[in-house]
Structure formats: structure tokens, C-alpha cells
Write a protein that holds these residues in place. Structure first.
Motif, PDB file in Angstrom:
ATOM      1  N   ASP A   1     -30.734 -50.544   3.845  1.00  0.00           N
ATOM      2  CA  ASP A   1     -29.368 -50.344   3.356  1.00  0.00           C
ATOM      3  C   ASP A   1     -28.895 -51.439   2.407  1.00  0.00           C
ATOM      4  N   GLN A   2     -29.705 -52.468   2.215  1.00  0.00           N
ATOM      5  CA  GLN A   2     -29.318 -53.577   1.336  1.00  0.00           C
ATOM      6  C   GLN A   2     -29.092 -53.099  -0.101  1.00  0.00           C
ATOM      7  N   ALA A   3     -29.955 -52.221  -0.588  1.00  0.00           N
ATOM      8  CA  ALA A   3     -29.826 -51.725  -1.962  1.00  0.00           C
ATOM      9  C   ALA A   3     -28.547 -50.911  -2.126  1.00  0.00           C
ATOM     10  N   VAL A   4     -28.168 -50.157  -1.103  1.00  0.00           N
ATOM     11  CA  VAL A   4     -26.940 -49.364  -1.175  1.00  0.00           C
ATOM     12  C   VAL A   4     -25.729 -50.287  -1.220  1.00  0.00           C
ATOM     13  N   TYR A   5     -25.707 -51.302  -0.357  1.00  0.00           N
ATOM     14  CA  TYR A   5     -24.585 -52.242  -0.359  1.00  0.00           C
ATOM     15  C   TYR A   5     -24.481 -52.935  -1.714  1.00  0.00           C
ATOM     16  N   ARG A   6     -25.601 -53.391  -2.225  1.00  0.00           N
ATOM     17  CA  ARG A   6     -25.620 -54.103  -3.504  1.00  0.00           C
ATOM     18  C   ARG A   6     -25.125 -53.198  -4.636  1.00  0.00           C
ATOM     19  N   SER A   7     -25.569 -51.946  -4.643  1.00  0.00           N
ATOM     20  CA  SER A   7     -25.136 -50.988  -5.660  1.00  0.00           C
ATOM     21  C   SER A   7     -23.641 -50.720  -5.568  1.00  0.00           C
ATOM     22  N   CYS A   8     -23.135 -50.545  -4.350  1.00  0.00           N
ATOM     23  CA  CYS A   8     -21.704 -50.290  -4.166  1.00  0.00           C
ATOM     24  C   CYS A   8     -20.872 -51.507  -4.557  1.00  0.00           C
ATOM     25  N   ALA A   9     -21.360 -52.697  -4.252  1.00  0.00           N
ATOM     26  CA  ALA A   9     -20.650 -53.916  -4.638  1.00  0.00           C
ATOM     27  C   ALA A   9     -20.607 -54.050  -6.154  1.00  0.00           C
ATOM     28  N   GLN A  10     -21.718 -53.741  -6.824  1.00  0.00           N
ATOM     29  CA  GLN A  10     -21.751 -53.788  -8.277  1.00  0.00           C
ATOM     30  C   GLN A  10     -20.805 -52.747  -8.863  1.00  0.00           C
ATOM     31  N   LEU A  11     -20.821 -51.537  -8.330  1.00  0.00           N
ATOM     32  CA  LEU A  11     -19.940 -50.474  -8.814  1.00  0.00           C
ATOM     33  C   LEU A  11     -18.469 -50.860  -8.635  1.00  0.00           C
ATOM     34  N   PHE A  12     -18.134 -51.425  -7.479  1.00  0.00           N
ATOM     35  CA  PHE A  12     -16.756 -51.830  -7.208  1.00  0.00           C
ATOM     36  C   PHE A  12     -16.323 -52.936  -8.169  1.00  0.00           C
ATOM     37  N   LEU A  13     -17.165 -53.962  -8.319  1.00  0.00           N
ATOM     38  CA  LEU A  13     -16.827 -55.069  -9.222  1.00  0.00           C
ATOM     39  C   LEU A  13     -16.659 -54.574 -10.658  1.00  0.00           C
ATOM     40  N   GLU A  14     -17.586 -53.755 -11.118  1.00  0.00           N
ATOM     41  CA  GLU A  14     -17.498 -53.269 -12.491  1.00  0.00           C
ATOM     42  C   GLU A  14     -16.299 -52.345 -12.679  1.00  0.00           C
ATOM     43  N   SER A  15     -15.918 -51.611 -11.653  1.00  0.00           N
ATOM     44  CA  SER A  15     -14.702 -50.787 -11.732  1.00  0.00           C
ATOM     45  C   SER A  15     -13.469 -51.670 -11.852  1.00  0.00           C
ATOM     46  N   LEU A  16     -13.441 -52.766 -11.106  1.00  0.00           N
ATOM     47  CA  LEU A  16     -12.321 -53.710 -11.222  1.00  0.00           C
ATOM     48  C   LEU A  16     -12.268 -54.325 -12.617  1.00  0.00           C
ATOM     49  N   LEU A  17     -13.431 -54.702 -13.144  1.00  0.00           N
ATOM     50  CA  LEU A  17     -13.482 -55.335 -14.456  1.00  0.00           C
ATOM     51  C   LEU A  17     -13.087 -54.378 -15.580  1.00  0.00           C
ATOM     52  N   GLN A  18     -13.238 -53.078 -15.360  1.00  0.00           N
ATOM     53  CA  GLN A  18     -12.891 -52.100 -16.386  1.00  0.00           C
ATOM     54  C   GLN A  18     -11.410 -51.747 -16.401  1.00  0.00           C
ATOM     55  N   LEU A  19     -10.650 -52.230 -15.432  1.00  0.00           N
ATOM     56  CA  LEU A  19      -9.205 -52.038 -15.478  1.00  0.00           C
ATOM     57  C   LEU A  19      -8.671 -52.719 -16.733  1.00  0.00           C
ATOM     58  N   ASP A  20      -7.511 -52.269 -17.203  1.00  0.00           N
ATOM     59  CA  ASP A  20      -6.940 -52.840 -18.437  1.00  0.00           C
ATOM     60  C   ASP A  20      -6.908 -54.362 -18.425  1.00  0.00           C
ATOM     61  N   ASP A  21      -6.501 -54.949 -17.321  1.00  0.00           N
ATOM     62  CA  ASP A  21      -6.458 -56.410 -17.217  1.00  0.00           C
ATOM     63  C   ASP A  21      -7.386 -56.907 -16.114  1.00  0.00           C
ATOM     64  N   GLY A  22      -8.484 -56.198 -15.925  1.00  0.00           N
ATOM     65  CA  GLY A  22      -9.414 -56.487 -14.835  1.00  0.00           C
ATOM     66  C   GLY A  22      -9.988 -57.888 -14.844  1.00  0.00           C
ATOM     67  N   GLN A  23     -10.389 -58.360 -16.015  1.00  0.00           N
ATOM     68  CA  GLN A  23     -10.975 -59.701 -16.083  1.00  0.00           C
ATOM     69  C   GLN A  23      -9.950 -60.773 -15.737  1.00  0.00           C
ATOM     70  N   SER A  24      -8.740 -60.633 -16.251  1.00  0.00           N
ATOM     71  CA  SER A  24      -7.715 -61.627 -15.924  1.00  0.00           C
ATOM     72  C   SER A  24      -7.304 -61.525 -14.457  1.00  0.00           C
ATOM     73  N   CYS A  25      -7.314 -60.332 -13.893  1.00  0.00           N
ATOM     74  CA  CYS A  25      -7.011 -60.177 -12.465  1.00  0.00           C
ATOM     75  C   CYS A  25      -8.077 -60.855 -11.608  1.00  0.00           C
ATOM     76  N   LEU A  26      -9.333 -60.715 -12.002  1.00  0.00           N
ATOM     77  CA  LEU A  26     -10.408 -61.364 -11.249  1.00  0.00           C
ATOM     78  C   LEU A  26     -10.274 -62.884 -11.334  1.00  0.00           C
ATOM     79  N   ARG A  27      -9.962 -63.390 -12.515  1.00  0.00           N
ATOM     80  CA  ARG A  27      -9.725 -64.835 -12.664  1.00  0.00           C
ATOM     81  C   ARG A  27      -8.568 -65.284 -11.775  1.00  0.00           C
ATOM     82  N   ARG A  28      -7.502 -64.489 -11.781  1.00  0.00           N
ATOM     83  CA  ARG A  28      -6.333 -64.818 -10.962  1.00  0.00           C
ATOM     84  C   ARG A  28      -6.703 -64.814  -9.469  1.00  0.00           C
TER      85      ARG A  28
END
Length: 181
Positions: free
Chosen positions: A135-162
Motif C-alpha cells: 500500500d506504500q505506492a498508493v499512499y505516495r500517489s495519493c499524497a502527490q495528487l493531494f499536494l499537486e491539487s493544492l499547488l494548482q489552486l489559484d494561490d496554492g503556492q503562497s498558501c503552502l508557504r503560509r
């Protein structure tokens, strides 16, 4: 300062060990690594060390809590989109130029066709069985998908920095996440 120590007595299955010590002049870190280690485990350990050091620059005597999904997601993201050959491999010579393959989200999509994605709850408080073994690959894939979804928000990068800036001010990462996003 992050000291990397290769400890031949540390069994590979136990994995790396990050120790953070607060001193009057700031934080110092010791990352103990086994003599042999799988690539994903090395990336995870280095990412955990770097994120902890970055967040603790503004922390007092209490080390900030880093969400595991962020460590896994950022490590997977860097391996998928940047130079995946930054891991030195034994018996591999580089002649001329390196051929770099960019995976991006292809591996994530392929893996999640086979199995449904994890919930935010499962990402935030993973069971040991979700982050090891099959299940490690599934967790890693979901974590990557979640992070990249956050980063694709209009202000995602600044939100992550915040979020990273807020982490040392709170006892848990969830509060920093809610304030930032």
C-alpha cells in the motif's frame, strides 16, 4: 545544520532516524541512515529533514509537526517532475549527458485506476499498513495528487508557504493548514 550519518549497524528495515535538538543558538539535526536504503526511503528521510529544518527556523524550543502526506507528496513530486537521477546508484556511469524522464502524474493516474484514492482522513492519520508494503505506492500517489491539487489552486503556492510559516506557531499542522488554505 543537518548531519548525515551512515550507521552500518542500523538495519535497513528499521529505516532512517531523524533527531532534532534545540540549543540556545538554534536547532541542529542528525539523520542516521542505514548502509543500504531504498530510494523512496532515502528521499523521504531527506525530505523530512529538509522540511523540519525549514519550518523550525522560526520555531522556539518545540519542533514543528510536519504532516506525513507533505513529506511523501513533495518527495514524489520532486522525483516525478525534476531530475530523478539525483540518487547516486552503484555501478552506473554517466557518459556524455544524462537522459532524464519526466513521469509527472502518469504513474499516479495508472496506480489509482487500480485502487480508489485515500481520503483526507487516511492521508492525515495513516495506518502503518498504508505507508509500508504493497500500500506504500498508493499512499505516495495519493499524497502527490493531494499536494499537486493544492499547488494548482489559484494561490496554492503562497498558501503552502503560509502553512509552513504557520506550523511553528501551532501545536499541530492541521491548524496551520486551516489558516493557510
Amino acid at each position: 545544520k543537518i548531519e548525515l550519518i551512515i550507521n552500518a549497524a542500523l538495519p535497513e528495515e528499521r529505516g532512517p532516524s531523524l533527531t532534532a535538538v534545540h540549543r540556545p543558538d538554534g536547532w541542529s539535526y542528525e539523520l542516521q541512515l542505514p548502509k543500504t536504503i531504498q530510494q523512496e526511503n532515502l528521499v523521504r528521510a531527506v525530505m523530512q529533514g529538509l522540511l523540519t529544518e525549514l519550518v523550525n527556523r522560526r520555531a522556539g524550543s518545540q519542533s514543528a509537526e510536519i504532516p506525513f502526506w507533505l513529506v511523501e507528496g513533495l518527495g514524489a513530486h520532486l522525483q516525478a517532475y525534476n531530475v530523478p537521477t539525483f540518487i547516486i546508484r552503484p555501478n552506473v556511469q554517466s557518459v556524455g549527458y544524462n537522459k532524464v524522464g519526466i513521469e509527472g502524474m502518469g504513474a499516479v493516474r495508472a496506480g489509482l485506476r487500480e485502487q480508489s484514492p485515500l481520503t483526507f482522513q487516511q492521508l492525515s492519520w495513516p495506518q502503518w499498513s498504508n505507508v509500508t508494503g504493497k500500500d506504500q505506492a498508493v499512499y505516495r500517489s495519493c499524497a502527490q495528487l493531494f499536494l499537486e491539487s493544492l499547488l494548482q489552486l489559484d494561490d496554492g503556492q503562497s498558501c503552502l508557504r503560509r502553512m509552513l510559516e504557520e506550523m511553528p506557531k501551532h501545536k499541530n499542522w492541521q491548524t496551520a493548514f486551516l489558516l493557510a488554505f
